[in-house]
Design an enzyme around this catalytic site. Structure first.
Site, PDB file in Angstrom:
ATOM      1  N   GLU A  97     104.740 -36.663  35.892  1.00 20.48           N
ATOM      2  CA  GLU A  97     104.262 -36.735  34.507  1.00 20.48           C
ATOM      3  C   GLU A  97     105.037 -37.814  33.748  1.00 20.48           C
ATOM      4  OE1 GLU A  97     102.388 -36.836  31.553  1.00 20.48           O
ATOM      5  OE2 GLU A  97     101.728 -34.974  32.523  1.00 20.48           O
ATOM      6  N   ASP A 146      93.471 -36.952  32.022  1.00 16.39           N
ATOM      7  CA  ASP A 146      92.792 -37.799  31.041  1.00 16.39           C
ATOM      8  C   ASP A 146      91.512 -38.313  31.686  1.00 16.39           C
ATOM      9  OD1 ASP A 146      91.952 -39.819  29.288  1.00 16.39           O
ATOM     10  OD2 ASP A 146      94.006 -40.261  28.678  1.00 16.39           O
ATOM     11  N   LYS A 150      85.403 -44.029  28.820  1.00 19.05           N
ATOM     12  CA  LYS A 150      84.666 -45.299  28.752  1.00 19.05           C
ATOM     13  C   LYS A 150      84.530 -45.902  30.148  1.00 19.05           C
ATOM     14  CE  LYS A 150      86.103 -46.339  24.008  1.00 19.05           C
ATOM     15  NZ  LYS A 150      86.806 -47.286  23.125  1.00 19.05           N
ATOM     16  N   TYR A 222      95.957 -27.041  27.937  1.00 16.22           N
ATOM     17  CA  TYR A 222      94.788 -27.899  27.787  1.00 16.22           C
ATOM     18  C   TYR A 222      93.512 -27.096  27.996  1.00 16.22           C
ATOM     19  CZ  TYR A 222      98.073 -31.772  27.863  1.00 16.22           C
ATOM     20  OH  TYR A 222      99.116 -32.621  27.572  1.00 16.22           O
ATOM     21  N   GLU A 223      93.532 -26.189  28.960  1.00 16.44           N
ATOM     22  CA  GLU A 223      92.386 -25.310  29.169  1.00 16.44           C
ATOM     23  C   GLU A 223      92.158 -24.432  27.942  1.00 16.44           C
ATOM     24  OE1 GLU A 223      91.003 -21.923  32.380  1.00 16.44           O
ATOM     25  OE2 GLU A 223      93.058 -21.944  31.638  1.00 16.44           O
TER      26      GLU A 223
END
Length: 241
Positions: A97, A146, A150, A222-223
């Site tokens: 990380e 992430d 795009k 995040y979940e």
């Protein structure tokens, strides 16, 4: 994600062209809020002791007494990795990380839980992945990465043909790879890449297997954010054949 090998039906996978001709960063910002005094102290004392060393990785030397080994790409706040380390004390866990505040949170988990089976690489996960021995891991995790939504940023996604091939190389037969995302296009991207790798078998047998997080799969913040925002999540579980 279309009909897969075990028969569970999902939306048709995207057919996107592989982009990565040169190495690219997988991550954005490196730091957020200022660290607390205790976190700063852990960076000075604990992180140097548990960082993954340079060179070829000898997992048995890195984790004396461990019977299995696991690898997590982008551990975020470290809650999943810490929970896995507590649940599997005989398994060595490497987490990667680059986000400094995420590192600080995992260091706090390690310190407060007296966890001795965790090592950290505070940079790009690919730097560790290529140094792991063949068929050395029993598990690997990529949770809520992430999505780089795009099209021009797709090359920055961790899931690419090359990284999937590396995961297949380092996982032992019967080892598992787990990926979770709340970004449906990323889920389709990941599924198409993973199913293109003949050494991986999708373990799902019904739609609920990829729509509902299994009980032995610790949640992440995040979940929880995604579910609070009513965004559905995808949980992909592949087995190394």
């Amino acid at each position: 994600m279309g009909t897969h090998r075990s028969g569970a039906a999902v939306e048709a996978p995207l057919r996107l062209t592989e982009v990565p001709r040169r190495r690219s960063e997988l991550y954005g910002r490196r730091a957020g809020r200022p660290l607390s005094v205790q976190q700063q102290a852990l960076f000075q004392t604990l992180l140097p002791r548990i960082s993954v060393p340079a060179g070829a990785i000898d997992l048995r030397a890195l984790f004396p007494g461990a019977e299995q080994f696991a690898f997590e790409v982008g551990f975020g706040g470290g809650e999943h990795l810490a929970a896995q380390a507590r649940a599997h004390p005989k398994r060595g866990h490497i987490g990667c990380e680059p986000y400094i505040n995420g590192q600080a949170k995992l260091l706090t988990h390690i310190h407060e839980g007296a966890l001795t089976n965790v090592r950290i690489h505070p940079e790009d996960a690919r730097e560790v992945l290529v140094r792991l021995p063949d068929a050395s891991l029993s598990a690997a995790f990529v949770l809520f990465p992430d999505p780089w939504p795009k099209l021009r940023h797709c090359k920055r996604r961790f899931i690419q043909a090359q990284s999937v091939a590396e995961l297949a190389r380092v996982l032992r037969p019967g080892g598992e790879f787990r990926l979770a995302t709340d970004h449906m296009e990323y889920g389709r991207w990941a599924l198409s890449h993973l199913m293109a790798q003949p050494l991986f078998r999708w373990a799902a047998e019904r739609a609920s297997d990829w729509r509902v997080r299994p009980g032995d799969w610790p949640p992440t913040r995040y979940e929880q954010k995604a579910l609070a925002a009513r965004r559905p999540c995808v949980y992909l579980h592949f087995v190394r054949v």
